[in-house]
Scaffold this motif. Sequence first.
Motif, PDB file in Angstrom:
ATOM      1  N   ARG A  67       2.848  -1.371   4.137  1.00  0.00           N
ATOM      2  CA  ARG A  67       2.520   0.003   3.786  1.00  0.00           C
ATOM      3  C   ARG A  67       3.761   0.865   3.838  1.00  0.00           C
ATOM      4  NH1 ARG A  67       1.947   3.207   8.428  1.00  0.00           N
ATOM      5  NH2 ARG A  67       4.135   3.298   7.826  1.00  0.00           N
ATOM      6  N   MET A  68       3.861   1.790   2.881  1.00  0.00           N
ATOM      7  CA  MET A  68       4.892   2.824   2.916  1.00  0.00           C
ATOM      8  C   MET A  68       4.247   4.171   2.630  1.00  0.00           C
ATOM      9  SD  MET A  68       8.207   1.150   0.956  1.00  0.00           S
ATOM     10  CE  MET A  68       7.250   0.262  -0.282  1.00  0.00           C
ATOM     11  N   PHE A  69       4.666   5.194   3.373  1.00  0.00           N
ATOM     12  CA  PHE A  69       4.270   6.552   3.019  1.00  0.00           C
ATOM     13  C   PHE A  69       5.078   7.004   1.806  1.00  0.00           C
ATOM     14  CE2 PHE A  69       2.892   6.527   7.501  1.00  0.00           C
ATOM     15  CZ  PHE A  69       1.584   6.968   7.315  1.00  0.00           C
ATOM     16  N   CYS A  70       4.517   7.957   1.079  1.00  0.00           N
ATOM     17  CA  CYS A  70       5.112   8.327  -0.204  1.00  0.00           C
ATOM     18  C   CYS A  70       5.362   9.825  -0.309  1.00  0.00           C
ATOM     19  CB  CYS A  70       4.186   7.922  -1.358  1.00  0.00           C
ATOM     20  SG  CYS A  70       3.957   6.145  -1.494  1.00  0.00           S
ATOM     21  N   ASP A  71       6.371  10.172  -1.116  1.00  0.00           N
ATOM     22  CA  ASP A  71       6.526  11.538  -1.601  1.00  0.00           C
ATOM     23  C   ASP A  71       5.693  11.665  -2.867  1.00  0.00           C
ATOM     24  OD1 ASP A  71       8.408  12.181   0.415  1.00  0.00           O
ATOM     25  OD2 ASP A  71      10.003  11.255  -0.778  1.00  0.00           O
ATOM     26  N   ILE A  72       5.166  12.859  -3.101  1.00  0.00           N
ATOM     27  CA  ILE A  72       4.324  13.098  -4.269  1.00  0.00           C
ATOM     28  C   ILE A  72       5.088  13.996  -5.229  1.00  0.00           C
ATOM     29  CG2 ILE A  72       2.089  13.908  -5.100  1.00  0.00           C
ATOM     30  CD1 ILE A  72       1.005  13.534  -2.282  1.00  0.00           C
ATOM     31  N   ARG A 131       0.839  -1.190   0.000  1.00  0.00           N
ATOM     32  CA  ARG A 131       0.000   0.000   0.000  1.00  0.00           C
ATOM     33  C   ARG A 131       0.878   1.246   0.000  1.00  0.00           C
ATOM     34  NH1 ARG A 131      -5.016  -1.077   4.226  1.00  0.00           N
ATOM     35  NH2 ARG A 131      -5.820  -2.998   3.244  1.00  0.00           N
ATOM     36  N   LEU A 132       0.671   2.090  -0.980  1.00  0.00           N
ATOM     37  CA  LEU A 132       1.390   3.355  -1.086  1.00  0.00           C
ATOM     38  C   LEU A 132       0.471   4.449  -0.531  1.00  0.00           C
ATOM     39  CD1 LEU A 132       2.883   2.937  -4.673  1.00  0.00           C
ATOM     40  CD2 LEU A 132       3.784   2.120  -2.474  1.00  0.00           C
ATOM     41  N   ALA A 133       0.861   5.034   0.589  1.00  0.00           N
ATOM     42  CA  ALA A 133      -0.023   5.913   1.350  1.00  0.00           C
ATOM     43  C   ALA A 133       0.406   7.372   1.250  1.00  0.00           C
ATOM     44  CB  ALA A 133      -0.063   5.488   2.815  1.00  0.00           C
ATOM     45  N   PHE A 134      -0.594   8.254   1.321  1.00  0.00           N
ATOM     46  CA  PHE A 134      -0.370   9.697   1.395  1.00  0.00           C
ATOM     47  C   PHE A 134      -1.611  10.307   2.037  1.00  0.00           C
ATOM     48  CE2 PHE A 134      -2.622   8.923  -2.489  1.00  0.00           C
ATOM     49  CZ  PHE A 134      -3.444  10.021  -2.702  1.00  0.00           C
ATOM     50  N   CYS A 135      -1.579  11.615   2.297  1.00  0.00           N
ATOM     51  CA  CYS A 135      -2.718  12.293   2.912  1.00  0.00           C
ATOM     52  C   CYS A 135      -3.202  13.427   2.028  1.00  0.00           C
ATOM     53  CB  CYS A 135      -2.347  12.865   4.286  1.00  0.00           C
ATOM     54  SG  CYS A 135      -2.276  11.627   5.590  1.00  0.00           S
ATOM     55  N   ASP A 136      -4.520  13.667   2.037  1.00  0.00           N
ATOM     56  CA  ASP A 136      -5.066  14.827   1.346  1.00  0.00           C
ATOM     57  C   ASP A 136      -4.914  16.047   2.261  1.00  0.00           C
ATOM     58  OD1 ASP A 136      -7.114  14.824   3.233  1.00  0.00           O
ATOM     59  OD2 ASP A 136      -8.629  14.032   1.868  1.00  0.00           O
ATOM     60  N   PRO A 137      -5.275  17.242   1.797  1.00  0.00           N
ATOM     61  CA  PRO A 137      -5.048  18.443   2.622  1.00  0.00           C
ATOM     62  C   PRO A 137      -5.741  18.415   3.976  1.00  0.00           C
ATOM     63  CG  PRO A 137      -5.444  19.082   0.347  1.00  0.00           C
ATOM     64  CD  PRO A 137      -5.711  17.603   0.422  1.00  0.00           C
ATOM     65  N   SER A 138      -6.835  17.671   4.109  1.00  0.00           N
ATOM     66  CA  SER A 138      -7.529  17.607   5.392  1.00  0.00           C
ATOM     67  C   SER A 138      -6.896  16.604   6.347  1.00  0.00           C
ATOM     68  CB  SER A 138      -9.000  17.236   5.178  1.00  0.00           C
ATOM     69  OG  SER A 138      -9.123  15.898   4.736  1.00  0.00           O
ATOM     70  N   GLY A 139      -5.894  15.838   5.884  1.00  0.00           N
ATOM     71  CA  GLY A 139      -5.234  14.851   6.727  1.00  0.00           C
ATOM     72  C   GLY A 139      -5.809  13.462   6.608  1.00  0.00           C
ATOM     73  N   ASP A 144      -2.055  14.571 -13.390  1.00  0.00           N
ATOM     74  CA  ASP A 144      -1.248  13.368 -13.154  1.00  0.00           C
ATOM     75  C   ASP A 144      -0.180  13.652 -12.102  1.00  0.00           C
ATOM     76  OD1 ASP A 144      -2.617  11.833 -14.955  1.00  0.00           O
ATOM     77  OD2 ASP A 144      -1.208  12.149 -16.601  1.00  0.00           O
ATOM     78  N   LEU A 145      -0.215  12.890 -11.036  1.00  0.00           N
ATOM     79  CA  LEU A 145       0.824  12.950 -10.020  1.00  0.00           C
ATOM     80  C   LEU A 145       1.343  11.543  -9.771  1.00  0.00           C
ATOM     81  CD1 LEU A 145      -0.712  15.435  -7.404  1.00  0.00           C
ATOM     82  CD2 LEU A 145       1.064  15.907  -9.095  1.00  0.00           C
ATOM     83  N   PHE A 146       2.542  11.452  -9.159  1.00  0.00           N
ATOM     84  CA  PHE A 146       3.191  10.161  -8.956  1.00  0.00           C
ATOM     85  C   PHE A 146       3.578   9.980  -7.493  1.00  0.00           C
ATOM     86  CE2 PHE A 146       3.511  10.825 -13.422  1.00  0.00           C
ATOM     87  CZ  PHE A 146       3.512   9.566 -14.002  1.00  0.00           C
ATOM     88  N   LEU A 147       3.335   8.770  -6.988  1.00  0.00           N
ATOM     89  CA  LEU A 147       3.707   8.399  -5.631  1.00  0.00           C
ATOM     90  C   LEU A 147       5.044   7.681  -5.653  1.00  0.00           C
ATOM     91  CD1 LEU A 147       0.269   7.022  -4.360  1.00  0.00           C
ATOM     92  CD2 LEU A 147       1.263   9.280  -3.904  1.00  0.00           C
ATOM     93  N   ILE A 148       6.020   8.218  -4.922  1.00  0.00           N
ATOM     94  CA  ILE A 148       7.351   7.611  -4.782  1.00  0.00           C
ATOM     95  C   ILE A 148       7.480   7.114  -3.345  1.00  0.00           C
ATOM     96  CG2 ILE A 148       9.822   7.907  -5.058  1.00  0.00           C
ATOM     97  CD1 ILE A 148       8.325   8.483  -7.623  1.00  0.00           C
ATOM     98  N   PRO A 149       7.504   5.791  -3.120  1.00  0.00           N
ATOM     99  CA  PRO A 149       7.527   5.295  -1.730  1.00  0.00           C
ATOM    100  C   PRO A 149       8.793   5.675  -0.984  1.00  0.00           C
ATOM    101  CG  PRO A 149       7.779   3.492  -3.308  1.00  0.00           C
ATOM    102  CD  PRO A 149       7.459   4.705  -4.108  1.00  0.00           C
ATOM    103  N   ASP A 150       8.635   5.963   0.296  1.00  0.00           N
ATOM    104  CA  ASP A 150       9.753   6.238   1.199  1.00  0.00           C
ATOM    105  C   ASP A 150      10.088   4.920   1.901  1.00  0.00           C
ATOM    106  OD1 ASP A 150      11.415   6.884   3.302  1.00  0.00           O
ATOM    107  OD2 ASP A 150      10.257   8.621   3.962  1.00  0.00           O
ATOM    108  N   PRO A 151      11.189   4.265   1.540  1.00  0.00           N
ATOM    109  CA  PRO A 151      11.463   2.924   2.089  1.00  0.00           C
ATOM    110  C   PRO A 151      11.630   2.911   3.596  1.00  0.00           C
ATOM    111  CG  PRO A 151      13.384   3.792   0.922  1.00  0.00           C
ATOM    112  CD  PRO A 151      12.254   4.718   0.622  1.00  0.00           C
ATOM    113  N   SER A 152      12.009   4.039   4.191  1.00  0.00           N
ATOM    114  CA  SER A 152      12.223   4.072   5.640  1.00  0.00           C
ATOM    115  C   SER A 152      10.926   3.915   6.416  1.00  0.00           C
ATOM    116  CB  SER A 152      12.914   5.379   6.043  1.00  0.00           C
ATOM    117  OG  SER A 152      12.054   6.488   5.866  1.00  0.00           O
ATOM    118  N   THR A 153       9.770   4.047   5.744  1.00  0.00           N
ATOM    119  CA  THR A 153       8.481   3.975   6.443  1.00  0.00           C
ATOM    120  C   THR A 153       7.800   2.620   6.283  1.00  0.00           C
ATOM    121  OG1 THR A 153       7.239   4.847   4.531  1.00  0.00           O
ATOM    122  CG2 THR A 153       8.158   6.455   6.077  1.00  0.00           C
TER     123      THR A 153
END
Length: 403
Positions: free
Chosen positions: A89-94, A20-28, A65-74
């Motif tokens: 699950r990993m959090f991602c940079d966008i 799972r590649l995770a991120f948050c919207d502006p509301s969290g 179009d945006l891209f999720l780049i996983p942060d392996p440390s998470t």
Amino acid sequence: MYSYEEVMTYCREEDVKFIRLAFCDPSGRQKNIAIMPAELERAFRYGISFDASAIPGFGDEARSDLFLIPDPSTLAVLPWRPAQGRVVRMFCDIRRPDGSPFPKDNRRLLKLAAAAAEEMGVSCSFGVEFEFYLFRTDENGDPTRIPFDQAGYMDIAPEDRGENIRREICLTLENMGIQPESSHHEEGPGQNEIDFRYSDPLSAADDAVTFQAVVRAVAMQNGLAACFSPKPLPGQSGNGLHINMSIQSAGGLADRHAFMAGILEHIREITYFLNPTEESYLRLGERKAPEYVTWSSENRSQLIRVPAAKGPYVRFELRSPDPAANPYIAYALLIYAGLDGIRRQLSLPEPVNLNLFTADRSVTEKLERLPSSLEEARGLALQSPFIRQYMPEILEGRFAVSD
């Protein structure tokens, strides 16, 4: 902490079937997309695309179009998913298609704030106290507003029916590499609290997002519904997100006081992001939730409390935020406000060593108040030169959600 190579090896050797590649919207609110292991190398190298126009506050159909780049440390295993065919699950940079950072990426905004602190020689650590309710569900599994128990503050079983749920939550978090510090029943019926150890700002925000997902998952597995709303039950305690901050710098106590003064200076204009719902303002000013812009030592009626502590446990506690806040944005704004206080060498006002919940009106009418409504808080944020200077991205992103 995992590296790219370690993540690839782990997924091959530990029967991982979904990432799972995770991120948050502006509301969290946490979002994710699941990929199969065969796509993991592509995710690290090129990113996995998604439609930004479908995320409120991220933009419209143009340049969507945006891209999720996983942060392996998470990397973290989701323990509530099957052991065979694991889910991680990993959090991602966008990022944008050209590889440039997406300006409204919540994690990036917090990284920039933490880097600004580091440049000034200031180390900020965050430890939070999360409050939430456990409610029963109906015959269809939908949430009700019927509390799971009628226990009170720090009660024990059998009155406290939530102790096994809290235990399961804490053990699940430990399995994911997150260290809870303590847990107990709170004042409201069915209300609980779990507190966390201090960590760096980005880890603390990642853990806050993970925590809410874990609580909801564990509650659902036990036939219950977890509720983080700021004021779910009229007449009962609201849910707070008390943010404890530990500040270390060469300036010592003087910088710590200036940091606190910076937060007091800017608190009204950033309240919209700390208390982002209409329900938030039903909580403030009631049952130990602050109403005034004040501070004091060991006083839970104040906006900022300085608990009795020594050595590495010296900290101050901001008591106004609630769990509806986006932790990345909240922590970033608090860092910038504190740094502004240090930069300008702001002085703390005199402490208000009174119980403001029982103080005479002749005392309280002289004090500056927090915004009393979402509309007032929103107006202050929109007019804020401070927010526009340090985080202009969130004005467009957050207000697009509300409009």
